[in-house]
Design a protein around this motif. Structure first.
Motif, PDB file in Angstrom:
ATOM      1  N   VAL A 171       0.870  -1.177   0.000  1.00 34.31           N
ATOM      2  CA  VAL A 171       0.000   0.000   0.000  1.00 34.31           C
ATOM      3  C   VAL A 171       0.902   1.220   0.000  1.00 34.31           C
ATOM      4  CG1 VAL A 171      -1.535   1.411   1.412  1.00 34.31           C
ATOM      5  CG2 VAL A 171      -2.022  -1.016   1.085  1.00 34.31           C
ATOM      6  N   GLY A 172       0.681   2.097  -0.966  1.00 33.06           N
ATOM      7  CA  GLY A 172       1.526   3.286  -1.046  1.00 33.06           C
ATOM      8  C   GLY A 172       1.009   4.250  -2.079  1.00 33.06           C
ATOM      9  N   ILE A 173       1.920   5.031  -2.608  1.00 29.18           N
ATOM     10  CA  ILE A 173       1.584   6.012  -3.643  1.00 29.18           C
ATOM     11  C   ILE A 173       2.278   5.565  -4.929  1.00 29.18           C
ATOM     12  CG2 ILE A 173       1.686   8.448  -4.319  1.00 29.18           C
ATOM     13  CD1 ILE A 173       1.881   9.103  -1.322  1.00 29.18           C
ATOM     14  N   PRO A 174       1.522   5.026  -5.886  1.00 29.37           N
ATOM     15  CA  PRO A 174       2.138   4.535  -7.123  1.00 29.37           C
ATOM     16  C   PRO A 174       3.041   5.581  -7.764  1.00 29.37           C
ATOM     17  CG  PRO A 174      -0.174   3.898  -7.033  1.00 29.37           C
ATOM     18  CD  PRO A 174       0.059   4.835  -5.879  1.00 29.37           C
ATOM     19  N   GLY A 175       4.230   5.137  -8.146  1.00 29.45           N
ATOM     20  CA  GLY A 175       5.191   6.031  -8.777  1.00 29.45           C
ATOM     21  C   GLY A 175       6.156   6.691  -7.824  1.00 29.45           C
ATOM     22  N   LYS A 176       5.835   6.722  -6.543  1.00 25.34           N
ATOM     23  CA  LYS A 176       6.737   7.323  -5.561  1.00 25.34           C
ATOM     24  C   LYS A 176       7.889   6.375  -5.251  1.00 25.34           C
ATOM     25  CE  LYS A 176       4.893  11.358  -4.644  1.00 25.34           C
ATOM     26  NZ  LYS A 176       5.630  12.633  -4.829  1.00 25.34           N
ATOM     27  N   TRP A 177       9.076   6.960  -5.054  1.00 25.75           N
ATOM     28  CA  TRP A 177      10.285   6.160  -4.926  1.00 25.75           C
ATOM     29  C   TRP A 177      10.188   5.109  -3.828  1.00 25.75           C
ATOM     30  CZ3 TRP A 177      13.736   5.863  -0.755  1.00 25.75           C
ATOM     31  CH2 TRP A 177      14.912   5.129  -1.008  1.00 25.75           C
ATOM     32  N   SER A 178       9.809   5.501  -2.617  1.00 26.11           N
ATOM     33  CA  SER A 178       9.822   4.551  -1.497  1.00 26.11           C
ATOM     34  C   SER A 178       8.813   3.425  -1.712  1.00 26.11           C
ATOM     35  CB  SER A 178       9.550   5.274  -0.177  1.00 26.11           C
ATOM     36  OG  SER A 178       8.288   5.915  -0.201  1.00 26.11           O
ATOM     37  N   THR A 179       7.656   3.757  -2.286  1.00 25.90           N
ATOM     38  CA  THR A 179       6.665   2.721  -2.579  1.00 25.90           C
ATOM     39  C   THR A 179       7.214   1.732  -3.598  1.00 25.90           C
ATOM     40  OG1 THR A 179       4.786   4.181  -2.116  1.00 25.90           O
ATOM     41  CG2 THR A 179       4.363   2.295  -3.541  1.00 25.90           C
ATOM     42  N   GLU A 180       7.801   2.245  -4.661  1.00 23.74           N
ATOM     43  CA  GLU A 180       8.253   1.382  -5.756  1.00 23.74           C
ATOM     44  C   GLU A 180       9.458   0.535  -5.370  1.00 23.74           C
ATOM     45  OE1 GLU A 180       6.504   0.901  -8.339  1.00 23.74           O
ATOM     46  OE2 GLU A 180       5.111   2.584  -8.201  1.00 23.74           O
ATOM     47  N   VAL A 181      10.399   1.083  -4.574  1.00 26.06           N
ATOM     48  CA  VAL A 181      11.560   0.261  -4.204  1.00 26.06           C
ATOM     49  C   VAL A 181      11.146  -0.866  -3.266  1.00 26.06           C
ATOM     50  CG1 VAL A 181      13.266   2.068  -4.576  1.00 26.06           C
ATOM     51  CG2 VAL A 181      12.254   1.797  -2.310  1.00 26.06           C
ATOM     52  N   LEU A 182      10.133  -0.628  -2.441  1.00 21.57           N
ATOM     53  CA  LEU A 182       9.628  -1.700  -1.580  1.00 21.57           C
ATOM     54  C   LEU A 182       8.932  -2.758  -2.417  1.00 21.57           C
ATOM     55  CD1 LEU A 182       9.167  -2.907   1.198  1.00 21.57           C
ATOM     56  CD2 LEU A 182       7.170  -1.408   1.466  1.00 21.57           C
ATOM     57  N   ALA A 183       8.133  -2.326  -3.386  1.00 19.11           N
ATOM     58  CA  ALA A 183       7.475  -3.282  -4.287  1.00 19.11           C
ATOM     59  C   ALA A 183       8.520  -4.064  -5.082  1.00 19.11           C
ATOM     60  CB  ALA A 183       6.518  -2.554  -5.218  1.00 19.11           C
ATOM     61  N   ASP A 184       9.588  -3.382  -5.520  1.00 18.65           N
ATOM     62  CA  ASP A 184      10.671  -4.070  -6.241  1.00 18.65           C
ATOM     63  C   ASP A 184      11.308  -5.151  -5.370  1.00 18.65           C
ATOM     64  OD1 ASP A 184      10.314  -2.397  -8.427  1.00 18.65           O
ATOM     65  OD2 ASP A 184      11.999  -1.075  -7.926  1.00 18.65           O
ATOM     66  N   ALA A 185      11.586  -4.788  -4.119  1.00 23.49           N
ATOM     67  CA  ALA A 185      12.258  -5.721  -3.219  1.00 23.49           C
ATOM     68  C   ALA A 185      11.396  -6.948  -2.946  1.00 23.49           C
ATOM     69  CB  ALA A 185      12.605  -5.017  -1.912  1.00 23.49           C
ATOM     70  N   LEU A 186      10.106  -6.746  -2.757  1.00 29.32           N
ATOM     71  CA  LEU A 186       9.212  -7.883  -2.532  1.00 29.32           C
ATOM     72  C   LEU A 186       9.057  -8.731  -3.793  1.00 29.32           C
ATOM     73  CD1 LEU A 186       6.526  -6.108  -0.337  1.00 29.32           C
ATOM     74  CD2 LEU A 186       7.932  -8.055   0.373  1.00 29.32           C
ATOM     75  N   GLU A 187       8.956  -8.071  -4.930  1.00 24.56           N
ATOM     76  CA  GLU A 187       8.816  -8.816  -6.191  1.00 24.56           C
ATOM     77  C   GLU A 187      10.040  -9.695  -6.463  1.00 24.56           C
ATOM     78  OE1 GLU A 187       7.724  -8.011 -10.907  1.00 24.56           O
ATOM     79  OE2 GLU A 187       8.618  -6.394  -9.703  1.00 24.56           O
ATOM     80  N   SER A 188      11.226  -9.173  -6.152  1.00 27.64           N
ATOM     81  CA  SER A 188      12.445  -9.949  -6.395  1.00 27.64           C
ATOM     82  C   SER A 188      12.504 -11.196  -5.529  1.00 27.64           C
ATOM     83  CB  SER A 188      13.677  -9.074  -6.133  1.00 27.64           C
ATOM     84  OG  SER A 188      13.838  -8.805  -4.743  1.00 27.64           O
TER      85      SER A 188
END
Length: 296
Positions: free
Chosen positions: A9-26
């Protein structure tokens, strides 16, 4: 790679949201960033839908940011996540923990109940009482109950006539019926963010002022730097965050001549400050923590 479905849950496109999503996806092969403005809670069906996905079917949800700015509506979003929790989905941090932090007054009362040192603080709806407080403090920082990064905050000084002082307070009260007044303290050009994961201390960063602004926030031109606070400060921050049972957080602390004081405990924690100031890859560490603590 696990088969767990863990969303952010976050703000799509925002750095902190996306890097967390990246880390979980990996780590899981699954990626979903949720904008809470688009969810639909159906109590009769027992579902919380987002773009065709029932969030109650997920294994976990990590909350990086619940909204761009805080307001009473933010609490409603957390209540919807509390419903998901009741359906068996693990939410990081729990909705109940975050609910106690969105409202500044709720956070303050809890900190006081746990004996955490804070700047002198008075909360009132009465203009006469507020005027007396400003006179006593010499200068008061007026803070909205729902705000982040010093938005909406102002300083009111006592060195003015009653009519002018009352007018300033009335102007502040137009947007803030309940006035939260805190004694202005002299900062040494910086304040600290102490980072905690699962209640364990990871490190600290400083927000260092680069201007004559009264606050050190990045929005006001501050920069991040490494900080190595003394054990006393770490122990106070540790007690402060423990009062809320959060999975990840940063505790804002100021150093004063009489010792450290806590400004607030963050419901979500700061990734950029941790990385740029202290070299802590919070997204990677938080993702590992989530995988270790998710239900089987």
């Amino acid at each position: 790679m696990s088969n767990l479905k863990i969303a952010v849950v976050g703000i799509p496109g925002k750095w902190s949201t996306e890097v967390l999503a990246d880390a979980l996806e990996s780590r899981t092969g699954f990626r979903l960033v949720i904008d809470m403005a688009e969810v639909c809670l159906d109590l009769s069906l027992g579902s919380l839908m987002y773009r065709g996905i029932n969030l109650c079917d997920l294994d976990g949800i990590v909350v990086k940011k619940i909204s761009a700015e805080y307001s009473p509506d933010t609490l409603n979003r957390l209540e919807m996540l509390r419903f998901v929790e009741a359906r068996g989905v693990r939410v990081f941090s729990s909705a109940a923990s975050m609910l106690g932090l969105i409202n500044r007054l709720s956070c303050t009362v809890t900190l006081r109940q746990h004996g955490i040192p804070m700047p002198d603080t008075v909360v009132t709806e009465d203009i006469d009482e507020a005027m007396a407080v400003v006179r006593e403090f010499s200068a008061a920082v007026c803070k909205p109950l729902f705000s982040t990064k010093a938005r909406g905050m102002c300083i009111i000084n006592a060195q003015q006539e009653d009519v002018a002082l009352a007018a300033e307070l009335q102007q502040f009260q137009l947007a803030n019926p309940v006035m939260y007044l805190q004694r202005k303290i002299d900062l040494p050009g910086r304040d600290l963010g102490l980072v905690f994961l699962g209640g364990k201390y990871l490190g600290s960063y400083a927000r260092v002022s680069q201007s004559d602004s009264w606050n050190t926030t990045i929005n006001s031109g501050g920069r991040y730097a490494l900080a190595e606070p003394p054990l006393e400060t770490i122990e106070i921050a540790q007690r402060a965050q423990a009062a809320f049972n959060l999975d990840f957080t940063t505790v804002d602390v100021a150093e004063t001549d009489t010792g450290p004081v806590v400004f607030e405990v963050s419901a979500f924690g700061g990734f950029r400050g941790a990385l740029e100031g202290a070299g802590i890859d919070a997204a990677a560490l938080y993702s590992e923590y989530v995988l270790e603590n998710i239900r089987p």
